[in-house]
Scaffold this motif. Structure first.
Motif, PDB file in Angstrom:
ATOM      1  N   ILE A 234       8.597   5.068   7.043  1.00 44.88           N
ATOM      2  CA  ILE A 234       7.703   4.083   7.018  1.00 44.88           C
ATOM      3  C   ILE A 234       8.266   2.670   6.929  1.00 44.88           C
ATOM      4  CG2 ILE A 234       6.046   5.610   6.227  1.00 44.88           C
ATOM      5  CD1 ILE A 234       6.517   4.846   3.239  1.00 44.88           C
TER       6      ILE A 234
ATOM      7  N   GLY B  88     -12.295   1.482   1.316  1.00 45.64           N
ATOM      8  CA  GLY B  88     -12.509   2.041   2.652  1.00 45.64           C
ATOM      9  C   GLY B  88     -13.524   3.126   2.903  1.00 45.64           C
TER      10      GLY B  88
ATOM     11  N   GLN C  52       2.531   8.223  -0.307  1.00 45.94           N
ATOM     12  CA  GLN C  52       1.511   8.226   0.632  1.00 45.94           C
ATOM     13  C   GLN C  52       1.194   6.762   1.347  1.00 45.94           C
ATOM     14  OE1 GLN C  52      -1.394  10.786   0.489  1.00 45.94           O
ATOM     15  NE2 GLN C  52       0.641  11.727   0.170  1.00 45.94           N
ATOM     16  N   VAL C  53       0.840   6.797   2.578  1.00 48.78           N
ATOM     17  CA  VAL C  53       0.422   5.627   3.191  1.00 48.78           C
ATOM     18  C   VAL C  53      -0.972   5.546   3.035  1.00 48.78           C
ATOM     19  CG1 VAL C  53       0.522   4.367   5.402  1.00 48.78           C
ATOM     20  CG2 VAL C  53       2.398   5.807   4.904  1.00 48.78           C
ATOM     21  N   GLN C  54      -1.292   4.279   2.369  1.00 52.35           N
ATOM     22  CA  GLN C  54      -2.839   3.927   2.294  1.00 52.35           C
ATOM     23  C   GLN C  54      -3.225   3.521   3.422  1.00 52.35           C
ATOM     24  OE1 GLN C  54      -4.266   5.386  -0.284  1.00 52.35           O
ATOM     25  NE2 GLN C  54      -2.262   5.672  -1.608  1.00 52.35           N
TER      26      GLN C  54
ATOM     27  N   ILE D 186      -7.558  -7.319   5.450  1.00 53.05           N
ATOM     28  CA  ILE D 186      -8.574  -6.360   6.064  1.00 53.05           C
ATOM     29  C   ILE D 186     -10.045  -6.896   6.461  1.00 53.05           C
ATOM     30  CG2 ILE D 186      -9.818  -4.520   4.879  1.00 53.05           C
ATOM     31  CD1 ILE D 186      -7.544  -2.963   4.380  1.00 53.05           C
TER      32      ILE D 186
ATOM     33  N   LEU E  34       5.529   2.986  12.058  1.00 53.57           N
ATOM     34  CA  LEU E  34       4.491   3.512  11.466  1.00 53.57           C
ATOM     35  C   LEU E  34       3.091   3.429  12.231  1.00 53.57           C
ATOM     36  CD1 LEU E  34       3.271   4.828   8.974  1.00 53.57           C
ATOM     37  CD2 LEU E  34       3.077   2.429   8.165  1.00 53.57           C
TER      38      LEU E  34
ATOM     39  N   VAL F 163      -3.627  -1.010   7.932  1.00 57.87           N
ATOM     40  CA  VAL F 163      -2.498  -0.942   6.939  1.00 57.87           C
ATOM     41  C   VAL F 163      -1.875  -2.403   6.843  1.00 57.87           C
ATOM     42  CG1 VAL F 163      -0.527   0.379   6.102  1.00 57.87           C
ATOM     43  CG2 VAL F 163      -2.031   1.501   7.741  1.00 57.87           C
ATOM     44  N   PRO F 164      -2.329  -3.083   5.639  1.00 52.00           N
ATOM     45  CA  PRO F 164      -1.919  -4.490   5.537  1.00 52.00           C
ATOM     46  C   PRO F 164      -0.430  -4.247   4.820  1.00 52.00           C
ATOM     47  CG  PRO F 164      -3.808  -4.014   4.164  1.00 52.00           C
ATOM     48  CD  PRO F 164      -3.687  -2.984   5.021  1.00 52.00           C
ATOM     49  N   ARG F 165       0.209  -4.811   5.102  1.00 51.48           N
ATOM     50  CA  ARG F 165       1.694  -4.987   4.330  1.00 51.48           C
ATOM     51  C   ARG F 165       2.284  -6.403   4.164  1.00 51.48           C
ATOM     52  NH1 ARG F 165       5.614  -0.259   6.889  1.00 51.48           N
ATOM     53  NH2 ARG F 165       6.037   0.208   4.810  1.00 51.48           N
ATOM     54  N   GLN F 166       2.897  -6.737   3.107  1.00 50.98           N
ATOM     55  CA  GLN F 166       3.354  -7.889   2.966  1.00 50.98           C
ATOM     56  C   GLN F 166       4.675  -7.950   3.687  1.00 50.98           C
ATOM     57  OE1 GLN F 166       2.680 -10.413   0.274  1.00 50.98           O
ATOM     58  NE2 GLN F 166       0.702  -9.402   0.450  1.00 50.98           N
TER      59      GLN F 166
ATOM     60  N   ASN G 219       7.134  -1.304  10.216  1.00 52.93           N
ATOM     61  CA  ASN G 219       5.902  -1.588  10.554  1.00 52.93           C
ATOM     62  C   ASN G 219       5.230  -0.966  12.286  1.00 52.93           C
ATOM     63  OD1 ASN G 219       5.490  -2.689   8.285  1.00 52.93           O
ATOM     64  ND2 ASN G 219       5.043  -4.644   9.092  1.00 52.93           N
TER      65      ASN G 219
ATOM     66  N   GLY H 222     -15.411   3.856   4.975  1.00 50.19           N
ATOM     67  CA  GLY H 222     -15.533   4.573   6.258  1.00 50.19           C
ATOM     68  C   GLY H 222     -16.506   3.776   7.373  1.00 50.19           C
ATOM     69  N   LEU H 223     -17.596   4.550   7.576  1.00 54.69           N
ATOM     70  CA  LEU H 223     -18.607   4.307   8.629  1.00 54.69           C
ATOM     71  C   LEU H 223     -19.185   2.792   8.238  1.00 54.69           C
ATOM     72  CD1 LEU H 223     -20.103   6.861  10.237  1.00 54.69           C
ATOM     73  CD2 LEU H 223     -21.130   4.669  10.878  1.00 54.69           C
TER      74      LEU H 223
ATOM     75  N   GLU I  23      -6.723   2.280   5.367  1.00 50.96           N
ATOM     76  CA  GLU I  23      -8.354   2.152   5.388  1.00 50.96           C
ATOM     77  C   GLU I  23      -8.740   2.338   6.888  1.00 50.96           C
ATOM     78  OE1 GLU I  23      -9.697  -0.620   3.041  1.00 50.96           O
ATOM     79  OE2 GLU I  23     -12.032  -0.583   4.145  1.00 50.96           O
ATOM     80  N   GLU I  24      -9.565   3.405   6.890  1.00 46.52           N
ATOM     81  CA  GLU I  24     -10.186   3.760   8.015  1.00 46.52           C
ATOM     82  C   GLU I  24     -11.451   3.133   8.602  1.00 46.52           C
ATOM     83  OE1 GLU I  24     -10.034   8.093   9.072  1.00 46.52           O
ATOM     84  OE2 GLU I  24     -12.097   7.791   9.438  1.00 46.52           O
ATOM     85  N   LEU I  25     -11.867   2.612   9.308  1.00 48.86           N
ATOM     86  CA  LEU I  25     -13.171   2.085   9.623  1.00 48.86           C
ATOM     87  C   LEU I  25     -13.608   2.614  11.079  1.00 48.86           C
ATOM     88  CD1 LEU I  25     -15.163  -0.545   9.612  1.00 48.86           C
ATOM     89  CD2 LEU I  25     -13.676  -1.707  11.228  1.00 48.86           C
TER      90      LEU I  25
ATOM     91  N   PRO J  25       0.963  -0.999  -0.002  1.00 49.19           N
ATOM     92  CA  PRO J  25      -0.058   0.185  -0.110  1.00 49.19           C
ATOM     93  C   PRO J  25       0.667   1.172   0.097  1.00 49.19           C
ATOM     94  CG  PRO J  25      -0.338  -1.206   1.948  1.00 49.19           C
ATOM     95  CD  PRO J  25       0.884  -2.072   1.238  1.00 49.19           C
ATOM     96  N   PHE J  26       2.047   1.284   0.184  1.00 55.83           N
ATOM     97  CA  PHE J  26       3.097   2.311  -0.059  1.00 55.83           C
ATOM     98  C   PHE J  26       3.436   2.691  -1.251  1.00 55.83           C
ATOM     99  CE2 PHE J  26       3.311   0.217   4.059  1.00 55.83           C
ATOM    100  CZ  PHE J  26       2.825   1.052   4.966  1.00 55.83           C
ATOM    101  N   GLN J  27       2.747   3.261  -1.791  1.00 55.68           N
ATOM    102  CA  GLN J  27       3.071   3.781  -3.217  1.00 55.68           C
ATOM    103  C   GLN J  27       2.809   5.281  -3.645  1.00 55.68           C
ATOM    104  OE1 GLN J  27       4.586   1.796  -5.400  1.00 55.68           O
ATOM    105  NE2 GLN J  27       4.191  -0.031  -4.072  1.00 55.68           N
TER     106      GLN J  27
ATOM    107  N   VAL K 188       1.460   8.349  -5.331  1.00 60.47           N
ATOM    108  CA  VAL K 188       0.202   8.429  -6.292  1.00 60.47           C
ATOM    109  C   VAL K 188       0.542   8.901  -7.702  1.00 60.47           C
ATOM    110  CG1 VAL K 188      -2.093   9.845  -6.167  1.00 60.47           C
ATOM    111  CG2 VAL K 188      -1.236   9.161  -4.090  1.00 60.47           C
TER     112      VAL K 188
ATOM    113  N   LEU L 268      10.882  -0.321  -0.484  1.00 57.07           N
ATOM    114  CA  LEU L 268      11.184   0.902  -0.844  1.00 57.07           C
ATOM    115  C   LEU L 268      12.405   1.466  -1.239  1.00 57.07           C
ATOM    116  CD1 LEU L 268      10.136   1.973   3.080  1.00 57.07           C
ATOM    117  CD2 LEU L 268       8.829   2.735   1.018  1.00 57.07           C
TER     118      LEU L 268
ATOM    119  N   LEU M 251      -8.248  -0.424  -2.279  1.00 60.35           N
ATOM    120  CA  LEU M 251      -8.340  -0.062  -1.067  1.00 60.35           C
ATOM    121  C   LEU M 251      -9.002   1.480  -0.805  1.00 60.35           C
ATOM    122  CD1 LEU M 251      -4.676  -0.760   0.094  1.00 60.35           C
ATOM    123  CD2 LEU M 251      -6.701  -2.049   0.358  1.00 60.35           C
TER     124      LEU M 251
ATOM    125  N   GLU N 283     -22.927  -6.639   9.450  1.00 61.09           N
ATOM    126  CA  GLU N 283     -22.594  -7.907   9.357  1.00 61.09           C
ATOM    127  C   GLU N 283     -22.909  -8.615  10.200  1.00 61.09           C
ATOM    128  OE1 GLU N 283     -18.067  -8.635   9.339  1.00 61.09           O
ATOM    129  OE2 GLU N 283     -18.188  -6.753   7.973  1.00 61.09           O
TER     130      GLU N 283
ATOM    131  N   LYS O 105     -11.902  -6.338   9.744  1.00 59.65           N
ATOM    132  CA  LYS O 105     -12.901  -5.711  10.148  1.00 59.65           C
ATOM    133  C   LYS O 105     -14.065  -6.502  10.678  1.00 59.65           C
ATOM    134  CE  LYS O 105     -13.086  -2.488   6.019  1.00 59.65           C
ATOM    135  NZ  LYS O 105     -13.890  -2.454   4.662  1.00 59.65           N
TER     136      LYS O 105
END
Lengths: 546, 581
Positions: free
Chosen positions: B444, A61, B24-26, B288, B450, B41-44, B447, A63-64, B28-30, A31-33, A35, A116, A57, A70, B292
């Motif tokens: 970053i 994502g 950017q660090v992607q 993810i 971060l 933030v899942p990472r391999q 883990n 949100g709420l 996911e917000e819940l 996910p670290f890429q 943009v 990285l 993602l 579920e 969740k």
């Protein structure tokens, strides 16, 4: 403000960790890429794949997440022991997969990690304070430090610093006790220039005079503060009690020895020990091994390997059991250490000893000393024990804590009881299982990043460790029995040999606690005739005559 | 220096810098219905998950009387739950209740002792001779209850379960604005983390409360009381903040540590540890959807509080005049300066951060000027620290032997004046930005680190600032640096601490008898300067001293013979050394 968690000082690799992919496995999106699409910049993984992933993602994502959407029908187990865990099959990496021998014989462990665009090179050098000539104590450390700060024959110190900072390249060097080193952390894009600077520093340091003088001034200033912190006093005196003041580990630099170091001393030391014959490399990050190997060989070109440094010397000293006191009137907390000599590498009992010490005091809140001194009695913030394995000379067993002056005796007494108990009774199966499982489960953390893998193997190479060590490590832990623990406790813990060191307000520590008159320094082993250690002159390290 | 290399490097940077800071660090917000927020933030990589959560509460949310409760509470969160930590929880709770009763009666006794101490009737609160018979009885009963509690406990079971599960680096930390709990768990043990963390948030039991209070007191002794400068730094902090609760120590004042009750801890928990005040973060090897699902199942058990905790109401008042403290401690002579600036996330925060970087490091202005050129300091650095509610810009330097911290202080001001007068050079600014850009990758790599940074960003405002700040830093201009320097570096906005080395223990130099502490320090400063002087200089000083004779003002006249003696000794020493060569 942390709780203490020096939980397993020996077993846990504390190096910084990088997300690491096993060698040979295919890169997948992280996910670290960026943009933006890259331009003039090689991205480490398939860029389109990762963009697609990142996009997914973002969309998912949302949100709420309303409750009830579920199904919540899955049961929550009443106790964590009822949770069923998926299996985790972990095999440690093998050194031979990463081991490269450069054409000049230097061994390099190269672990690629393309997550990285960074490259980390860590050079270990067979040099250290053990090589300091008599009267020149501090030389090895000074070489290690001014190597970096003192410029090179090509670049002045100022130019070198500016260039490194402009490239955002981190170059660092240090002189240690039994090993020294230098590290390079650079953006992959700047590898060529960074590598050039790194080797220029290693091969042709200038030890520029003003930087050498600054280093000396800083050292002398720090030296003045040698008797200020009880923690520094404690570690210094502990070393002297265990290994004797003649051993190199206890031969401290003095004002005279630092001032006597000349430019020629620095150059001569560098010539003698800083050469490829004493180097081992650990490299990780965003590079292709074959390509980097070529670059390193080019950088090393025409740099002859000199003679390998002599081995690190053992000490010739038998610690004298007893109670030793250092008076520091202005503090309200005492620092206490209790212990004796430990074992050397290669001792077949080391796994049983590790487990024994984890139960006793090496495993934080699951160990006895921490539970009794800290949790039960509230006598200390940090209390525990270590049993170390020495490489060049014997390691040590050392239990230690810090407590308000009035309760130092009580906490020390508790530790003595626990040493007695682990020598006389078998530990419970549950206690042993806990420390064994923990050691086995936490084992993969040692190889948690590319840098950790390279670093571990480089250290093994330096110390000539059995290549199978990590492959069989967990089996050897599994094999430890309750009987083994009792046997090694009896064999390797010796209450009659205990050296006890107390640093703090001696009057208050000896006075004890008004509510607990049953505890007293005088009742500790050697407590009837404690020896007082005076504070030395910090600049000469001469101790006043008693 | 090779100019071509420079030019090339600059060109390369100009080409790819934009991507660097766009890194950017992607996340996911819940957000669960009860307000609990989860950052994923899942990472391999290695089979491990760095897991943590933050409660948006710290010492700034406390009040006089309970200072230190946030941190003490952090310790209590490891004491187990209704399920974990006791063999018979019902009996355990009954004993704890009785302990609280006895403690509250003990407090009555202690209050009486405190009253007598205040009136000067006694001098030591802990002296058993001052206690009433009732006091002694209560203490004895309390000790009995402590033993009884110990028998009912499964010692540190919370820790044991994680340890058995392969959890590592478990710890927590408290500061002024947040309390952060963290651990590494093997990737197959993700559910264990959800179980344990939701259980201790749902059903905590504050066992061994009073013993743990003593542990915290030991922590205070370890870090503050028994270090050479701990108490001084604490005083500086409380001097710097006039009205803001940042002024009291995170670990708490000693009187409060002695007094906090379990009931106060429970009230604190009910308000501040509701799910709407909590944010968790997972970084590492996990899926993810699975995370969740587990979050729903485990954290939805927590009840949202009726009202959200209130922001800290008391803001720092504008400072009207410089504040100063002069300390004599077992430390090198040094100076610390702080200016009131801005909170994290403020529009001026990036420019101040860049200003700190311009001054610091091997090629920063302070090292170049104070350490290498003027040689008045052996170390110097500066930084902006934006916290949640307010912030400051700090400068610190260790004086080189022979130089008074005041001299170093003036040199620091001179650097700040330069920043106000002239815009920084383009290349100098670019160098600093290059370092920030590269560090955007370095920060970053790990883990665990971060996870911690995302939670701190979230505690200070929002995790998005983690991705946004690098862009804001890269946008800072020379004019910005000049503007914030002019705006914030004003004498009336600062506090200054000067540290002088406390005279060593032992017999005093008879020469110094009759001098005040300040005069002694002055003499010692001169002494170290004289020790490095060449012969001509010494001779010059001697002649000048003699020439002045009785025309000297009173304070100097007192010291003149001492200085004269030092100079003569120095001359003798130089003579000897010369003779040997």
């Amino acid at each position: 403000m942390n709780r203490t968690t020096d939980r397993r000082p020996e077993a846990v690799n504390r190096k910084p960790q990088v997300g690491m992919r096993p060698k040979g496995s295919k890169a997948t999106g992280t996910p670290f890429q960026s943009v933006l699409p890259p331009s003039g910049f090689r991205f480490p993984v398939s860029w389109f794949a990762s963009l697609a992933l990142a996009f997914c993602l973002l969309v998912s994502g949302a949100g709420l997440l309303a409750a009830g959407e579920e199904s919540n029908d899955k049961q929550i187990p009443a106790h964590p022991k009822e949770i069923a865990y998926p299996a985790l099959d972990y095999q440690p990496p093998q050194a031979k997969e990463y081991r490269q021998v450069l054409d000049n014989g230097v061994v390099a462990f190269m672990v690629e990690d393309h997550n990285l665009p960074l490259i980390n090179i860590s050079l270990t050098i067979r040099s250290g304070a053990y090589l300091d000539p008599q009267g020149k104590e501090g030389l090895a450390r000074m070489v290690g430090s001014v190597l970096r700060s003192g410029g090179t024959l090509k670049w002045s110190a100022e130019e070198f610093d500016e260039e490194a900072d402009f490239l955002a390249t981190n170059i660092f060097s240090f002189g240690g006790s039994t090993a020294s080193g230098a590290t390079l952390n650079t953006l992959a894009e700047n590898l060529d220039q960074s590598l050039k600077m790194f080797f220029e520093m290693l091969r042709r340091p200038a030890f520029q005079e003003d930087r050498a003088e600054l280093y000396k001034s800083q050292q002398l200033q720090q030296m003045e503060r040698r008797n200020d912190r009880t923690s520094s006093i404690e570690s210094r005196e502990w070393g002297r009690l265990l290994r004797g003041s003649d051993h190199f580990t206890n031969r401290q630099p003095t004002k005279a020895s630092i001032e006597s170091i000349t430019a020629e001393d620095l150059n001569a030391f560098h010539r003698q020990y800083y050469h490829p014959g004493n180097f081992i490399l650990a490299i990780s990050g965003d590079f292709e091994s074959a390509d980097l190997k070529q670059k390193l060989e080019a950088a090393f070109k025409d740099w002859p390997a000199g003679e390998k440094s002599p081995p690190v010397p053992d000490f010739d000293h038998t610690p004298q059991p007893g109670l030793y006191l250092v008076h520091k009137p202005d503090v309200n907390q005492g620092r206490i250490s209790l212990g004796h000599l430990g074992i050397r590498r290669g001792n077949p009992d080391r796994f049983a000893i590790d487990m024994m010490n984890d139960v006793l005091g090496g495993s934080g809140f699951t160990s006895r000393i921490t539970n009794r001194v800290r949790s039960d009695e509230g006598l200390a913030y940090s209390a525990g024990s270590r049993f170390t394995v020495g490489l060049h000379y014997p390691g040590q067993f050392r239990a230690s804590f810090q407590s308000k002056s009035s309760t130092c005796a009580q906490a020390a007494q508790i530790i003595l009881e626990e040493i007695g108990r682990i020598r006389s009774e078998k530990v419970s199966q549950e206690e042993l299982d806990t420390v064994k499982t923990a050691t086995i489960e936490v084992f993969p953390r040692r190889f948690s990043s590319a840098a950790a893998v390279a670093g571990t193997f480089a250290n093994d190479e330096l110390t000539e460790r059995d290549p199978d060590y990590w492959q069989t490590y967990r089996d050897k832990v599994r094999a430890v029995s309750i009987e083994d623990v009792l046997r090694v406790a009896r064999q390797y813990l010796d209450p009659d040999k205990l050296v006890i060191l107390a640093v703090g307000n001696v009057d208050d520590m000896q006075a004890g606690h008004p509510d607990r008159p049953q505890y007293s320094f005088s009742k500790l082993p050697g407590g009837s005739r404690p020896a007082t250690i005076p504070l030395p002159d910090p600049m000469t390290m001469k101790y006043p005559q008693q | 220096m090779n100019r071509k290399v420079f030019a090339l490097a600059a060109l390369v940077f100009a080409l790819w810098l934009p991507q660097l800071w766009a890194q950017q660090v992607q996340v996911e917000e819940l957000v669960l219905e009860n307000g609990f927020k989860l950052l994923l933030v899942p990472r391999q990589g290695d089979p491990n998950v760095a897991a943590g959560w933050v409660a948006k509460v710290g010492s700034a949310n406390e009040r006089p009387g309970i200072t230190g409760i946030s941190h003490l509470f952090e310790h209590m969160m490891f004491k187990g739950t209704h399920t974990i930590g006791a063999s018979d929880v019902e009996e355990n709770l009954r004993v704890m209740e009785r302990m609280d009763e006895v403690k509250s009666q003990l407090f009555e006794e202690e209050r009486e002792l405190i009253r007598r101490l205040r009136l000067g009737e006694i001098s030591d609160l802990k002296d058993p001779d001052n206690r009433s018979p009732r006091h002694q009885e209560l203490l004895a009963e309390f000790e009995e209850l402590t033993k009884k509690e110990a028998e009912l406990l499964v010692k540190n079971e919370f820790d044991r379960i994680y340890t058995q599960g392969g959890g590592s680096s478990m710890n927590a930390t408290t500061n002024q604005d947040f309390t952060l709990y963290f651990i590494n768990v093997p990737s197959n043990k993700l559910e264990l983390w959800f179980w344990m963390e939701s259980d201790r948030l749902l059903n905590p039991v504050f066992r061994e409360f009073y013993a743990e209070r003593d542990v915290v007191y030991e922590e205070r002794r370890l870090r503050t009381d028994s270090t050479p400068t701990g108490k001084f730094r604490e005083q500086f902090e409380s001097m710097f903040w006039t009205s803001h609760p940042y002024g009291w120590p995170v670990v708490g004042w000693p009187s409060d540590l002695d007094g906090i009750t379990r009931e106060e801890a429970l009230d604190y928990y009910a308000l501040n540890y509701a799910p709407n005040n909590l944010v968790a973060c997972l970084v590492g090897d996990f899926e993810i959807d699975r995370a969740k699902e587990l979050a729903q199942r485990y954290f939805m058990r927590l009840q949202r509080s009726k009202r959200d905790p209130e922001p800290v109401r008391t803001r720092e008042v504008d400072q009207q005049a410089e504040k100063r403290m002069v300390a004599y401690a077992e430390t090198n002579p040094e100076v610390e300066i702080r200016y009131h600036t801005v909170a994290a996330g403020h529009l001026d925060d990036p420019a101040l951060t860049v200003t700190g970087a311009l001054l610091s490091g091997r090629t920063g202005r302070l090292t170049k000027s104070l350490v290498l050129e003027q040689e008045v300091a052996n170390r110097a650095s500066a930084f902006q620290r934006g916290m949640k509610w307010a912030g400051y810009f700090g400068l610190g330097a260790v004086a080189k032997p022979g130089h008074d911290p005041k001299e170093v202080e003036e040199a620091l001001y001179a650097e700040l004046e330069k920043l106000k007068k002239e815009p920084v050079g383009e290349r100098e600014l670019q160098k600093v930005k290059n370092r920030f850009a590269a560090n955007n990758f370095r920060r970053i790599e790990n883990n665990f680190f971060l996870m911690i940074q995302l939670l701190i960003a979230e505690a200070n405002g929002s995790w998005q600032s983690f991705n946004e700040n690098p862009k804001r830093v890269q946008a800072v201009t020379a004019a910005d640096v000049q503007r914030v320097s002019q705006k914030y570096f004003k004498p009336e906005q600062r506090a200054v601490a000067l540290y002088y080395t406390k005279a060593a223990e032992g017999p005093e130099d008879p020469l110094l008898a009759g001098l005040s502490q300040e005069e002694k320090n002055m003499v010692n400063q001169i002494k170290s300067r004289v020790a490095q002087m060449p012969a001509e200089r010494v001779q010059m000083m001697l002649s000048s001293l003699e020439a002045q004779g009785d025309s000297m003002p009173e304070p100097q006249r007192k010291m003149a013979p001492i200085i004269k003696k030092m100079l003569q000794e120095r001359l003798e020493k130089l003579g000897k050394e010369g003779g040997q060569q």
